[in-house]
Design an enzyme around this catalytic site. Structure first.
Site, short mmCIF file in Angstrom:
data_model
loop_
_atom_site.label_atom_id
_atom_site.label_comp_id
_atom_site.label_asym_id
_atom_site.label_seq_id
_atom_site.Cartn_x
_atom_site.Cartn_y
_atom_site.Cartn_z
CD GLN A 152 -2.03 7.31 -2.76
OE1 GLN A 152 -1.11 7.51 -2.33
NE2 GLN A 152 -3.09 6.89 -2.54
CB SER A 192 -0.91 0.01 1.35
OG SER A 192 -1.94 0.84 1.03
N PRO A 193 0.41 2.28 -0.82
CG PRO A 193 -1.01 3.93 -1.48
CD PRO A 193 -0.82 2.41 -1.43
CB ALA A 213 0.82 10.59 -1.10
CG LEU A 252 -5.83 -3.11 11.19
CD1 LEU A 252 -6.78 -2.66 12.24
CD2 LEU A 252 -4.58 -3.29 11.45
CE1 TYR A 303 -3.51 14.52 2.91
CE2 TYR A 303 -3.90 12.22 2.69
CZ TYR A 303 -3.41 13.26 3.34
OH TYR A 303 -2.58 12.61 4.36
NE ARG A 338 -5.74 3.41 -0.93
CZ ARG A 338 -4.85 2.88 0.17
NH1 ARG A 338 -4.05 4.03 1.08
NH2 ARG A 338 -4.25 1.77 0.02
C1 FMN Z 1 3.45 5.10 7.38
C2 FMN Z 1 2.12 5.47 6.73
C3 FMN Z 1 2.08 6.16 5.49
C4 FMN Z 1 1.03 6.20 4.67
N1 FMN Z 1 0.91 6.93 3.66
C5 FMN Z 1 -0.07 6.82 2.72
C6 FMN Z 1 -0.09 7.52 1.54
O1 FMN Z 1 0.84 8.16 0.94
N2 FMN Z 1 -1.14 7.53 0.82
C7 FMN Z 1 -2.21 6.65 0.95
O2 FMN Z 1 -3.28 6.40 0.38
N3 FMN Z 1 -2.36 6.13 2.42
C8 FMN Z 1 -1.30 6.09 3.21
N4 FMN Z 1 -1.34 5.12 4.25
C9 FMN Z 1 -2.30 4.51 4.67
C10 FMN Z 1 -1.84 3.03 4.01
O3 FMN Z 1 -1.64 3.24 2.58
C11 FMN Z 1 -3.09 1.91 4.35
O4 FMN Z 1 -4.28 2.19 3.63
C12 FMN Z 1 -3.30 2.04 6.00
O5 FMN Z 1 -2.22 2.02 6.56
C13 FMN Z 1 -4.25 0.92 6.24
O6 FMN Z 1 -3.63 -0.32 6.01
P1 FMN Z 1 -2.60 -1.24 6.81
O7 FMN Z 1 -3.74 -1.69 8.07
O8 FMN Z 1 -2.13 -2.64 6.51
O9 FMN Z 1 -1.82 -0.34 7.25
C14 FMN Z 1 -0.28 5.52 5.08
C15 FMN Z 1 -0.11 4.72 6.18
C16 FMN Z 1 1.25 4.44 7.00
C17 FMN Z 1 1.14 3.59 8.12
#
Ligand code: FMN
Length: 360
Positions: free
Chosen positions: A100, A23-24, A58, A304, A185, A233
């Protein structure tokens, strides 16, 4: 034949070696938007770890659209060669490089998480901050800057920046593009009724609020090769009474499909501080499942997802075409290898020859 976590995923002209994507995730480690060795190692090691798709964080289409001064950007041609170095490496490891493209809108110009104890605190002008913009002049929170309302001409300028960034992304070797229309955003702040009080053709009715997204996607899709996946997204719910809903997301997904969008990445929230989000295992998977079945478009589930069995179950039961992992991938770049053991498919992920003695 039913699909599973390790069946390849073909879309348009590309094939992912499995259904696992990174994921980004913002790294807050760039200077003037430029990717560096950190981004190469961060994204590269997750490609070595076996994921099929690696989506770079992003990446701002204009400097003003960065969340923090340390965000990645693709707002000038000088950004292209350092990105190309990264995409070349990712591809050599057998993964597909994705990016992204983003504009932070009224949530821009904030400190990186570890530069300020409270996240989302605005960077003042004297510390390198900048004016932020949005659909109106309501700030995201009391810590954020007061945005300036965009005129229709300025909206068109930002859309042009998305178009140019799309061309640069292709030039940089990316094969998967994601338009960031989630997490409060710019794009999300237009389609959510909670952040858009405009009275012109960009506000008011559902059709007016989604206009920014549809117009921007139309411009970007034209510049992105037809044979490569174009994805969006969405925040599928604001999780607040009177806000954007899953039903709205299904309607928008149908419209996006008509514009040539190939997949919806189903996230949520981010537009209202302290929204009561029922965070828990796979809590956003129902969004993916509903959109996939109701809008008849491919989806990615995120949020998650941490165990191989859980991820495999999501794919096997048709709840998503892909799973994206964020924080679990920060903890373990080799998650795909571990997941292959958890689901008793040890040979599904090739171990790099350099590391074979560690895994056998
Ligand atoms: C350190 C960090 C940076 C993130 N940056 C972005 C981002 O640049 N773009 C985005 O759409 N979501 C961002 N997210 C959200 C993640 O892409 C993801 O959707 C979210 O953490 C839920 O997934 P997870 O439970 O597997 O971490 C970020 C999350 C974390 C933890």
């Amino acid at each position: 034949m039913s699909q599973h976590l390790f069946s390849p995923f073909s879309m348009k002209g590309i094939t992912l070696r499995n259904r696992i994507g990174v994921s980004p995730m913002c790294q807050y480690s760039a200077e003037d938007g430029t990717p560096n060795d950190w981004h190469l190692v961060h994204l590269g090691s997750r490609a070595v770890g076996g994921a099929g798709l690696i989506i770079a964080e992003a990446t701002a289409v204009e400097a003003r659209g960065r969340i923090s001064p340390e965000d990645l950007g693709i707002y000038k041609d000088e950004h292209i060669p350092p990105f190309r170095r990264i995409t070349d490496f990712i591809r050599k490891q057998g993964a597909v490089p994705g990016i992204q493209l983003a504009h932070a809108g009224r949530k821009a110009s904030t400190y990186s998480p570890w530069k300020q104890r409270v996240s989302g605190v605005a960077v003042p002008d004297e510390d390198g901050g900048w004016e932020v913009v949005g659909p109106g002049n309501t700030p995201f929170s009391k810590n954020h800057r007061i945005p300036r309302e965009l005129s229709p001409e300025e909206i068109a300028d930002i859309q042009e920046s998305f178009r140019l960034a799309t061309l640069r992304a292709r030039e940089a070797g990316f094969e998967w593009i994601e338009f960031h229309a989630a997490h409060g955003y710019l794009a999300h702040s237009f389609y959510s009724p909670l952040s858009n009080q405009r009275t012109d053709r960009y506000g008011g009715s559902f059709d007016n609020r989604i206009r920014f997204v549809l117009e921007t996607v139309r411009l970007m899709r034209k510049e992105w090769p037809e044979e490569l996946p174009f994805t969006v997204r969405l925040s599928c719910s604001d999780w607040v009474e009177g806000g954007w809903t899953l039903e709205d997301s299904v309607d928008l997904a149908k419209r996006l499909k008509e514009e040539g969008v190939d997949l919806i990445d189903c996230s949520s929230g981010g537009n209202i501080p302290k929204a009561p989000i029922p965070v828990g295992a796979g809590y956003q998977v129902p969004f993916s499942e509903t959109i996939r079945h109701s809008a008849k478009i491919a989806t990615a589930a995120v949020g998650l997802i941490t165990h191989g069995m859980q991820a495999d179950d999501i794919i096997r039961n048709g709840r998503a075409d892909l799973v994206l992992l964020g924080r679990e991938m920060l903890r373990d770049p080799y998650w795909p290898l571990r997941a292959s053991q958890q689901v008793h498919q040890r040979d599904a992920v090739p171990v790099p020859p350099q590391y074979e003695r560690g895994w056998n």
